[in-house]
Design a protein around this motif. Structure first.
Motif, PDB file in Angstrom:
ATOM      1  N   GLU A   1       0.824  -1.217   0.000  1.00 41.15           N
ATOM      2  CA  GLU A   1       0.000   0.000   0.000  1.00 41.15           C
ATOM      3  C   GLU A   1       0.856   1.263   0.000  1.00 41.15           C
ATOM      4  OE1 GLU A   1      -3.684   1.474  -0.564  1.00 41.15           O
ATOM      5  OE2 GLU A   1      -3.212  -0.653  -0.299  1.00 41.15           O
ATOM      6  N   SER A   2       2.069   1.159   0.524  1.00 38.62           N
ATOM      7  CA  SER A   2       2.968   2.318   0.556  1.00 38.62           C
ATOM      8  C   SER A   2       3.475   2.688  -0.830  1.00 38.62           C
ATOM      9  CB  SER A   2       4.167   2.035   1.466  1.00 38.62           C
ATOM     10  OG  SER A   2       4.949   0.966   0.928  1.00 38.62           O
ATOM     11  N   GLY A   3       3.286   1.786  -1.791  1.00 42.24           N
ATOM     12  CA  GLY A   3       3.768   2.030  -3.149  1.00 42.24           C
ATOM     13  C   GLY A   3       5.184   1.556  -3.383  1.00 42.24           C
ATOM     14  N   ARG A   4       5.837   1.071  -2.342  1.00 41.87           N
ATOM     15  CA  ARG A   4       7.212   0.577  -2.464  1.00 41.87           C
ATOM     16  C   ARG A   4       7.401  -0.540  -1.452  1.00 41.87           C
ATOM     17  NH1 ARG A   4      12.719   4.064  -1.290  1.00 41.87           N
ATOM     18  NH2 ARG A   4      14.215   2.560  -2.169  1.00 41.87           N
TER      19      ARG A   4
ATOM     20  N   ASP B   1       8.354   2.484   3.867  1.00 43.98           N
ATOM     21  CA  ASP B   1       7.308   3.453   4.156  1.00 43.98           C
ATOM     22  C   ASP B   1       7.987   4.815   4.153  1.00 43.98           C
ATOM     23  OD1 ASP B   1       4.942   4.635   4.779  1.00 43.98           O
ATOM     24  OD2 ASP B   1       4.926   4.045   6.889  1.00 43.98           O
TER      25      ASP B   1
ATOM     26  N   ARG C   1       0.882  -2.402   5.080  1.00 48.79           N
ATOM     27  CA  ARG C   1       1.225  -1.224   4.280  1.00 48.79           C
ATOM     28  C   ARG C   1       2.463  -1.453   3.426  1.00 48.79           C
ATOM     29  NH1 ARG C   1       0.454   3.916   3.307  1.00 48.79           N
ATOM     30  NH2 ARG C   1       2.215   5.371   3.147  1.00 48.79           N
TER      31      ARG C   1
ATOM     32  N   ASN D   1      -5.630  -7.069  -4.932  1.00 48.55           N
ATOM     33  CA  ASN D   1      -5.482  -6.750  -6.356  1.00 48.55           C
ATOM     34  C   ASN D   1      -5.797  -7.952  -7.226  1.00 48.55           C
ATOM     35  OD1 ASN D   1      -2.533  -4.754  -5.659  1.00 48.55           O
ATOM     36  ND2 ASN D   1      -4.647  -4.092  -5.812  1.00 48.55           N
TER      37      ASN D   1
ATOM     38  N   GLY E   1      -7.465   0.896  -3.414  1.00 51.35           N
ATOM     39  CA  GLY E   1      -6.171   1.248  -2.832  1.00 51.35           C
ATOM     40  C   GLY E   1      -5.069   1.266  -3.872  1.00 51.35           C
ATOM     41  N   GLN E   2      -3.882   0.823  -3.464  1.00 56.26           N
ATOM     42  CA  GLN E   2      -2.708   0.855  -4.326  1.00 56.26           C
ATOM     43  C   GLN E   2      -2.836  -0.126  -5.495  1.00 56.26           C
ATOM     44  OE1 GLN E   2       0.412   2.654  -4.325  1.00 56.26           O
ATOM     45  NE2 GLN E   2       0.377   1.633  -6.301  1.00 56.26           N
TER      46      GLN E   2
ATOM     47  N   ALA F   1       5.629  -1.227  -6.600  1.00 59.02           N
ATOM     48  CA  ALA F   1       5.093  -1.653  -5.305  1.00 59.02           C
ATOM     49  C   ALA F   1       5.369  -3.130  -5.034  1.00 59.02           C
ATOM     50  CB  ALA F   1       3.587  -1.387  -5.248  1.00 59.02           C
TER      51      ALA F   1
ATOM     52  N   GLN G   1      -1.026  -3.438 -13.454  1.00 61.06           N
ATOM     53  CA  GLN G   1      -2.077  -2.424 -13.375  1.00 61.06           C
ATOM     54  C   GLN G   1      -2.615  -2.031 -14.738  1.00 61.06           C
ATOM     55  OE1 GLN G   1       1.065  -1.736 -13.289  1.00 61.06           O
ATOM     56  NE2 GLN G   1       1.468   0.233 -14.293  1.00 61.06           N
TER      57      GLN G   1
END
Length: 464
Positions: free
Chosen positions: A246-249, A253, A274, A285, A301-302, A308, A317
């Motif tokens: 969820e943090s994208g990485r 964080d 996260r 996802n 969400g992400q 990620a 995506q």
């Protein structure tokens, strides 16, 4: 008299103990898989076991509460009027379906030093009632025999009248049967177009397509009325993460790194989700992608972008939804299935109910492989290997000679927020493994339910 023991396969040890205690005291039990006869349909044996039992003892646990198999057993017992004793092994917030079926039944709780006295008392009371019913039935038969004897000694003067009555009754029955047969004949004509396709567990069929190739499926389970079948992809179709960080990485964080062997992300469940992905099937996802039939998939969400993921590979995506490779006729033949899936450490309830057209198996549903005599291990398709950027499969194959590959289950590890269960690749004796949702190199092996009255299959031999 016999008692049916309903339990999750994960609670088999305690179920065996209860069975042993009952049978030591002369109470026969039906317990799966012990009493499933070789060569018989598993589901049919379960239904017969319930129908032929005087009562059901339900071992209620978190495992049982989230098991669709246990829910179906309870539903069948309730619909047939079978008495149920609920043996509560731990505190459980019942699913809505389970609560509906069990609201009026007797409950007892497990004790620290359990001797199963409450269960034995239930069984003794049941036996006494059964014996009372048998005695009453025997007395009724004796009275009927006496009455028949008295009638036999009466005058035969009315024999002709009796014969006339019999003939009249027979004529009425014949007319009724004739009308019923006519009605059935009309109904059969109307329903002839809905005759289901005949398949058996283990069969291989072609249905839908992915990566411009026909998808090969195995028939994993067939419903009792033979109108629906669960299909499992014969091979791993793609390598994808279960859910993105969820943090994208992954394992970051902001600028804080959580790659160390022991970090705060191992104990802080919100942080773990996260930075390593969410193992909750309902918001994953992978669930969103599998059920989408559009070119653009909407994610909660992400989105599953490569950045990620653990190795920044296999982002999906921008990939069209899985069902885009199916015709409208094929999509219409897929049955939306109600799934009950265990929650993870952050879930508000012990289980989550979703309605999906395409899904991943749970731990309990792996039992279908055993019932069908099918191996859980499988290889990826050539297209999946070519699409994969992580090369995890290629490395295992080339380094260790392992041809099979691990594939995701939808079930989370309950004590964590990111860990999920997978079927392993067969390199060790372990069948199941655990991995974080944000790891992008593991296999996806979808399952779906089809309506056999609406589906059209091609045999795998027809593929060029």
């Amino acid at each position: 008299m016999r008692i049916f023991l309903s339990h999750s396969s994960r609670d088999a040890a305690i179920a065996d103990k209860i069975c042993e205690q009952l049978e030591k005291n002369g109470i026969k039990c039906f317990i799966a898989p012990r009493d499933i006869r070789p060569g018989k349909e598993y589901a049919e044996e379960i239904i017969n076991g319930i129908d032929e039992s005087a009562a059901m003892i339900l071992l209620m646990s978190q495992n049982a509460n989230s098991s669709p198999h246990v829910l179906r057993e309870v539903e069948h017992a309730v619909s047939g009027g079978t008495p149920i004793l609920v043996y509560k092994m731990e505190e459980v917030v019942l699913s809505k379906s389970m609560e509906y079926f069990l609201m009026t039944h007797q409950w007892v709780s497990a004790k620290p030093r359990e001797d199963f006295a409450d269960i034995m008392a239930f069984a003794r009371d049941l036996a006494e009632k059964e014996n009372g019913k048998q005695d009453a039935a025997a007395e009724k038969n004796r009275e009927q025999d006496k009455a028949a004897g008295r009638i036999a000694h009466k005058s035969r003067g009315h024999a002709a009248v009796q014969r006339a009555g019999i003939f009249a009754a027979a004529a009425a029955v014949f007319a009724t049967v004739a009308m019923a047969c006519f009605a059935i004949g009309k109904a059969g004509t109307q329903e002839s177009a809905a005759n289901p396709v005949t398949v058996q567990t283990g069969d291989t069929v072609l249905f839908g397509s992915y990566l411009n190739q026909d998808i090969e499926w195995r028939v994993l389970h067939v419903s009792e009325d033979e109108t629906q079948a669960v299909l499992i992809a014969a091979h791993v179709l793609t390598m994808k993460s279960y859910d993105a960080a969820e943090s994208g990485r992954y394992n970051y964080d902001g600028d804080t790194d959580y790659w160390t062997q022991k970090s705060e992300a191992d104990t802080d469940m919100a942080l773990q989700m996260r930075v390593r992905g969410n193992s909750d099937w309902s918001v994953s996802n992978l669930r969103a992608w599998l059920n989408a039939d559009t070119e653009v998939v909407t994610y909660t969400g992400q989105p599953p972008v490569a950045t990620a993921m653990a190795e920044k590979k296999n982002g999906y995506q921008n990939e069209a939804g899985f069902l885009c490779g199916f015709t409208q006729e094929e999509r219409d033949a897929i049955v939306e299935t109600e799934l009950v899936t265990n929650g993870n450490a952050l879930s508000e309830t012990d289980s989550v109910t979703t309605h999906d057209k395409v899904w991943l198996l749970s731990l309990d549903e792996l039992a279908w492989f055993d019932q069908a005599g099918m191996s859980k291990f499988t290889t990826p398709t050539e297209e999946a290997v070519e699409q994969d950027q992580s090369f995890w499969y290629s490395l295992d194959r080339d380094t260790y000679g392992v041809e099979c590959f691990s594939w995701w289950l939808r079930e989370p590890v309950s004590e964590a927020s990111s860990l999920c269960y997978l079927v392993d690749n067969g390199y060790t004796e372990n069948v199941i493994r655990q991995e974080n949702a944000g790891l992008e190199g593991f296999g996806v092996r979808p399952a779906l339910t089809v309506d056999l009255r609406r589906v059209t299959f091609r045999s795998s031999e027809s593929r060029e």
